[in-house]
Every structure is written in structure tokens, then in C-alpha cells.
Design an enzyme around this catalytic site. Structure first.
Site, PDB file in Angstrom:
ATOM      1  N   LYS A   1       0.851  -1.193   0.000  1.00  0.00           N
ATOM      2  CA  LYS A   1       0.000   0.000   0.000  1.00  0.00           C
ATOM      3  C   LYS A   1       0.875   1.227   0.000  1.00  0.00           C
ATOM      4  O   LYS A   1       1.806   1.337   0.809  1.00  0.00           O
ATOM      5  CB  LYS A   1      -0.891  -0.003   1.259  1.00  0.00           C
ATOM      6  CG  LYS A   1      -1.843   1.171   1.318  1.00  0.00           C
ATOM      7  CD  LYS A   1      -3.082   0.924   0.495  1.00  0.00           C
ATOM      8  CE  LYS A   1      -3.872   2.185   0.190  1.00  0.00           C
ATOM      9  NZ  LYS A   1      -3.411   2.873  -1.061  1.00  0.00           N
TER      10      LYS A   1
ATOM     11  N   GLN B   1       7.238   3.934   3.871  1.00  0.00           N
ATOM     12  CA  GLN B   1       5.827   3.543   3.891  1.00  0.00           C
ATOM     13  C   GLN B   1       5.606   2.274   4.729  1.00  0.00           C
ATOM     14  O   GLN B   1       4.581   2.135   5.383  1.00  0.00           O
ATOM     15  CB  GLN B   1       5.346   3.314   2.452  1.00  0.00           C
ATOM     16  CG  GLN B   1       3.838   3.386   2.268  1.00  0.00           C
ATOM     17  CD  GLN B   1       3.320   4.798   2.126  1.00  0.00           C
ATOM     18  OE1 GLN B   1       3.889   5.592   1.403  1.00  0.00           O
ATOM     19  NE2 GLN B   1       2.240   5.120   2.814  1.00  0.00           N
TER      20      GLN B   1
ATOM     21  N   LYS C   1       5.364   1.696  -3.097  1.00  0.00           N
ATOM     22  CA  LYS C   1       5.298   3.049  -3.663  1.00  0.00           C
ATOM     23  C   LYS C   1       5.578   2.953  -5.146  1.00  0.00           C
ATOM     24  O   LYS C   1       6.227   2.003  -5.596  1.00  0.00           O
ATOM     25  CB  LYS C   1       6.366   3.934  -3.003  1.00  0.00           C
ATOM     26  CG  LYS C   1       6.065   5.415  -3.083  1.00  0.00           C
ATOM     27  CD  LYS C   1       5.181   5.866  -1.940  1.00  0.00           C
ATOM     28  CE  LYS C   1       4.751   7.289  -2.069  1.00  0.00           C
ATOM     29  NZ  LYS C   1       4.146   7.775  -0.807  1.00  0.00           N
TER      30      LYS C   1
ATOM     31  N   GLY D   1      -2.671   8.221  -4.356  1.00  0.00           N
ATOM     32  CA  GLY D   1      -1.992   9.431  -4.831  1.00  0.00           C
ATOM     33  C   GLY D   1      -0.760   9.777  -4.015  1.00  0.00           C
ATOM     34  O   GLY D   1      -0.490   9.197  -2.967  1.00  0.00           O
ATOM     35  N   ASP D   2       0.011  10.704  -4.544  1.00  0.00           N
ATOM     36  CA  ASP D   2       1.131  11.341  -3.856  1.00  0.00           C
ATOM     37  C   ASP D   2       1.342  12.633  -4.652  1.00  0.00           C
ATOM     38  O   ASP D   2       0.407  13.079  -5.337  1.00  0.00           O
ATOM     39  CB  ASP D   2       2.368  10.414  -3.862  1.00  0.00           C
ATOM     40  CG  ASP D   2       3.447  10.847  -2.856  1.00  0.00           C
ATOM     41  OD1 ASP D   2       3.319  10.513  -1.673  1.00  0.00           O
ATOM     42  OD2 ASP D   2       4.417  11.539  -3.253  1.00  0.00           O
TER      43      ASP D   2
ATOM     44  N   THR E   1      -4.526  13.458   4.998  1.00  0.00           N
ATOM     45  CA  THR E   1      -3.118  13.621   5.386  1.00  0.00           C
ATOM     46  C   THR E   1      -2.958  14.923   6.167  1.00  0.00           C
ATOM     47  O   THR E   1      -2.360  14.948   7.253  1.00  0.00           O
ATOM     48  CB  THR E   1      -2.190  13.592   4.151  1.00  0.00           C
ATOM     49  OG1 THR E   1      -2.549  12.471   3.337  1.00  0.00           O
ATOM     50  CG2 THR E   1      -0.742  13.470   4.557  1.00  0.00           C
TER      51      THR E   1
ATOM     52  N   SER F   1      -6.865   5.742   3.620  1.00  0.00           N
ATOM     53  CA  SER F   1      -6.912   4.836   2.470  1.00  0.00           C
ATOM     54  C   SER F   1      -7.306   3.435   2.935  1.00  0.00           C
ATOM     55  O   SER F   1      -8.082   2.747   2.261  1.00  0.00           O
ATOM     56  CB  SER F   1      -5.546   4.758   1.784  1.00  0.00           C
ATOM     57  OG  SER F   1      -5.368   5.837   0.902  1.00  0.00           O
TER      58      SER F   1
HETATM   59  N1  GLU Z   1       1.154   9.033  -0.618  1.00  0.00           N
HETATM   60  C1  GLU Z   1       0.594   9.010   0.701  1.00  0.00           C
HETATM   61  C2  GLU Z   1       1.685   8.704   1.708  1.00  0.00           C
HETATM   62  O1  GLU Z   1       2.795   9.133   1.539  1.00  0.00           O
HETATM   63  C3  GLU Z   1      -0.658   8.149   0.806  1.00  0.00           C
HETATM   64  C4  GLU Z   1      -0.532   6.733   0.377  1.00  0.00           C
HETATM   65  C5  GLU Z   1      -1.860   5.967   0.329  1.00  0.00           C
HETATM   66  O2  GLU Z   1      -2.907   6.518   0.636  1.00  0.00           O
HETATM   67  O3  GLU Z   1      -1.775   4.781  -0.017  1.00  0.00           O
HETATM   68  O4  GLU Z   1       1.480   8.087   2.711  1.00  0.00           O
END
Ligand code: GLU
Length: 447
Positions: free
Chosen positions: A92, A113, A128, A167-168, A212, A379
């Protein structure tokens, strides 16, 4: 061999194997710094190659992404997905579309992550992905064609029980829409749980967009509470003006703080009475404009081209733009100006030397893997709703998010105390996240 020597040997192997990936080395070094505290007390964690296995991604996918622009010119970008660790659940993590994306960047983000996701206490592994595609200045049709090409390869590697991207930087609701549409078309199945950050009408979760930023604000409130104070009347500087920054500003204002400055890659704006979020959202979300437009529209604001946003005095700093944006000089200025709390909204925005500066100055510092975990946590809540074909209200989801952030804060603080580092959120987050993943990996044998 002493524990420190053993860890140094493993870290050297990691560096050698990933030559030319400085951000990944930095992210790994930050975790290794905490590991000796655990391994000294629990040597079994260094057995069975556990740390070596944790540092090596389970799978790394690199692929060509060809697409045609509006003028008919063919472009070739590079796509990545690093499926880092699935001990706790499906991989994830987000997708980043930005010209700086390369394998080292994706690996640093994927590595972080793993621990971030573990800290949420929810069943999600770490991964990622992304591309060096630059969405800036591209039309919707170009972004759509790029996303369709990207998903044409990626769809083979993801799935509700396999890997769930989101997303990111550079990937928001628009991109998730194009990606989901292409996945649905290629697989001929409506698999809601394959992506998160979807639109509310087609399987998305309330609060995911805000999560976030809201989560960071909740975390800051917890940090201030531990110091016997609150956000009420505090001045806050939030760098960036993307998804994380906008909703951190929104929640800080709701909790009684005042955000006086934010930025983008062109410079920063200062509005001493507090930023007007409606104007900011119109500039950044609706028009995808530049931050100086805010100062053109708001009489009390001024725009500083270039320069360092960290020159603006504040009680709380929330770096929410990108990696390594806050260096030791900026940290020294912030400390001199009396900052009390720093919480990372972005991933690894603070350099190791800046973190040390905050430690030396007695400033409470929370790393992204704890402070910005609210996005990925929500998420996971979106995945829960998809799995049960349900959708929750905004209020209920927001309450769940707030409770998760309180839980992460408590866990980080108690782990730091337990390991002899009271008040150190970096060690607390690294150790708590590591133990969760390491225990699951040990239980599953050498895989
Ligand atoms: N990109 C976000 C993070 O850095 C969210 C990742 C997600 O929702 O899977 O955690």
C-alpha cells in the site's frame, strides 16, 4: 561482533547494493539509527536475516510509458512500482508523478511507507510507485493518455489483495479517475479496492482528500497537549500548497491555530492575520495556479520570490512540500525564532542535520512516518468500506482518523519511553513500526 558493528555491516551492504540512491540511503540510515536500541535488547531481531530482508524490496517493477501529446509528439517516460513489504497486508502506498522521480526516490518512499503503515495498526504492507512524468502545464487530455498508458502496464501487478496504489505528489483525484477507468476497462471488473483516493460517487471515502493534512494537524495537537498546551493562539507555518498543506491549514484553523505562511516552488506568501483558505483553494485546487496569485488577490498578504519560508517566525512548523526542503540552517533559524513543535507533513522533508539541530535545541520533532500517516490510514478505511460495499459519513470517518492519529501518537511516545529515549518521536516511530513488521515477518518464516 557488537550490535553496532553488525548493523553497520548490514547498512554498508544496503548502500553498496543500491549505489547512486542517496535518498534511499538517507531513509535507511534514519531507521538504522534506531535499530541498535531494539537489537541490543532483543537480539533475535537480527537473526534469520530479518533486517537484510526488510531492506530488500520483495519486487521492483520498472516499465516504459509511451504516450502522445496534444501536438502529436511521442514521449517516453519511466514507470515504477516498488512492492516493498507485504508482511502486514497488501502493498500500500501512493504514486508520485514528478520529474525528479527515479528508482532511489521510489525506494526511499516505499521503505518509509512500511513503517508508517505499520504504525497505523491497520492491515497494510508497504509499497510506492510513480513516474518521471511532469503533469505541470499538461492538458487534461494529455494527463489522461499518460495515465492510461501507465495503467496498461501497471494493471498486471496490482489488485485488491495484491497491491493498492493511491496518490502522492502530482497524483490527485483527476489522475486516480483516469487510472481507475483504465484498470476497469482492462480487467473488465469493477474492483473498487484496487486504488484509493477515488471520487466519492465511485467508491471513494469521505475525508480521504483531507486526511493527510487533517491527520498532521491532529498529531500536532497531540504533541502540544503533551507539552501542556494546545493549538489555540499558536502561529503555524506550513510549507507547500498541495493536498497535504491545504488541509493541514484547514484543520489547524479549525483547532484554533493561525497559519501565516505557505509556499510553492516559486516562493512563499505571508499573511500575518492568517491565510484565507478559500482564496488559496481557488488558486491551487481550481486554477492549478502559482502562489503569488494569492498575494495579488489578498491585500494583507505579501509574496516573497525564492527565499526560505522558514525565515517566518512561528510556534509550529509543518514542512509539507517535498524531501529535504528543511536543512540545518533553516532549522537553526526556526529554533532561534522560538519554534516549539515541528511535524513532517511531507515524506522526509527534514535533513538529518536539521533533525539533529531540533534535538539539540529541545524542539519536539515528529517524523512523517508518524505525523503524516493519516492519509494512508484513511486509504485503509476506504479499503474497508470497499470490501464491505459500504460508505461512511464524513463525521464518522473523521472521528476514526482522529482516533488513529491519537493512537499513533500514544504508541510513538510510549515506545520512545520504553527504549530510554523519552520525547524522541523519531526513535519511537522507527522502533514501534519496526517491531510490528519484524514480528509478522518472523512468524512467517524465511520468505
Ligand atoms: N502518498 C501518501 C503517503 O505518503 C498516501 C498513500 C496511500 O494513501 O496509499 O502516505
Amino acid at each position: 561482533m557488537s550490535t553496532n558493528e553488525q548493523l553497520a555491516t548490514i547498512y554498508d551492504q544496503v548502500r553498496t547494493r543500491s549505489a547512486g540512491e542517496p535518498e534511499f540511503h538517507q531513509a535507511a540510515a534514519e531507521v538504522f539509527e534506531s535499530l541498535h536500541l531494539v537489537v541490543e535488547r532483543r537480539p533475535e531481531y537480527a537473526e534469520a536475516g530479518l533486517i537484510e530482508r526488510l531492506c530488500e524490496p520483495e519486487r521492483q517493477i520498472i516499465f516504459r510509458v509511451p504516450w502522445v501529446d496534444d501536438a502529436g509528439t511521442v514521449h517516453v517516460n519511466r514507470g515504477f512500482r516498488v512492492q516493498y513489504n507485504s508482511a502486514l497486508g497488501p502493498y500500500k502506498g501512493g504514486l508520485r508523478f514528478h520529474p525528479t522521480v527515479n528508482l532511489g526516490i521510489v525506494k526511499f518512499l516505499g521503505f518509509e511507507q512500511i513503517f508508517k503503515n505499520a504504525l497505523t495498526g491497520l492491515p497494510i504492507g508497504g509499497g510506492k510507485g510513480g513516474s518521471d512524468f511532469d503533469p505541470k502545464g499538461r492538458s487534461d487530455a494529455e494527463v489522461m493518455r499518460f495515465c492510461q498508458s501507465f495503467m496498461t502496464e501497471l494493471h498486471r501487478h496490482i489488485g485488491e489483495y495484491i497491491d493498492v496504489p493511491a496518490g502522492d505528489i502530482g497524483v490527485g483525484a483527476r489522475e486516480i479517475g483516469y487510472l481507475f477507468g483504465q484498470y476497469k476497462r482492462l480487467t473488465n471488473s469493477y474492483e473498487s479496492g484496487v486504488l484509493t483516493g477515488k471520487g466519492i460517487a465511485w467508491g471513494g471515502s469521505q475525508v480521504r482528500r483531507e486526511a493527510t493534512g487533517y491527520g498532521v494537524a491532529y498529531f500536532v495537537a497531540e504533541m502540544l497537549d503533551s507539552l501542556g498546551t494546545s493549538l489555540d493562539g499558536k502561529t503555524v507555518v506550513v510549507s507547500g500548497s498541495g493536498n497535504v498543506a491545504l488541509y493541514a491549514i484547514e484543520k489547524v484553523h479549525q483547532l484554533g491555530g493561525t497559519v501565516t505562511a505557505c509556499s510553492d516552488s516559486s516562493g512563499y506568501v505571508v499573511d500575518p492575520g492568517g491565510l484565507d483558505l478559500a482564496v488559496l483553494k481557488a488558486v491551487k485546487e481550481d486554477r492549478r495556479g502559482r502562489i503569488d496569485e494569492y498575494a495579488t488577490e489578498v491585500a494583507t498578504a505579501s509574496f516573497v520570490a525564492g527565499g526560505s519560508i522558514w525565515d517566518v517566525p512561528c510556534d509550529v512548523a509543518v514542512p509539507s512540500a517535498t524531501q529535504n526542503e528543511l536543512d540545518a540552517d533553516a532549522a537553526a533559524v526556526l529554533a532561534r525564532n522560538g519554534v516549539r513543535v515541528v511535524a513532517e507533513g511531507a515524506n522526509m522533508p527534514t535533513t538529518p542535520a536539521a533533525i539533529q539541530t531540533f534535538r539539540d535545541a529541545g524542539v519536539a520533532f515528529a517524523p512523517g512516518k508518524a505525523a503524516n500517516a493519516g492519509g494512508v490510514a484513511t486509504s485503509a478505511l476506504e479499503m474497508q468500506q470497499n470490501a464491505s460495499r459500504d460508505s461512511w459519513s464524513f463525521e464518522y470517518t473523521d472521528r476514526r482518523l482522529a482516533a488513529i492519529m491519537r493512537g499513533i501518537h500514544r504508541r510513538t511516545v510510549t515506545t520512545a519511553e520504553e527504549y530510554g529515549m523519552p520525547g524522541d518521536y523519531v526513535h519511537g516511530a522507527n522502533i514501534a513500526g519496526f517491531i510490528e513488521v519484524a514480528d509478522a515477518m518472523s512468524a512467517m518464516g524465511v520468505i
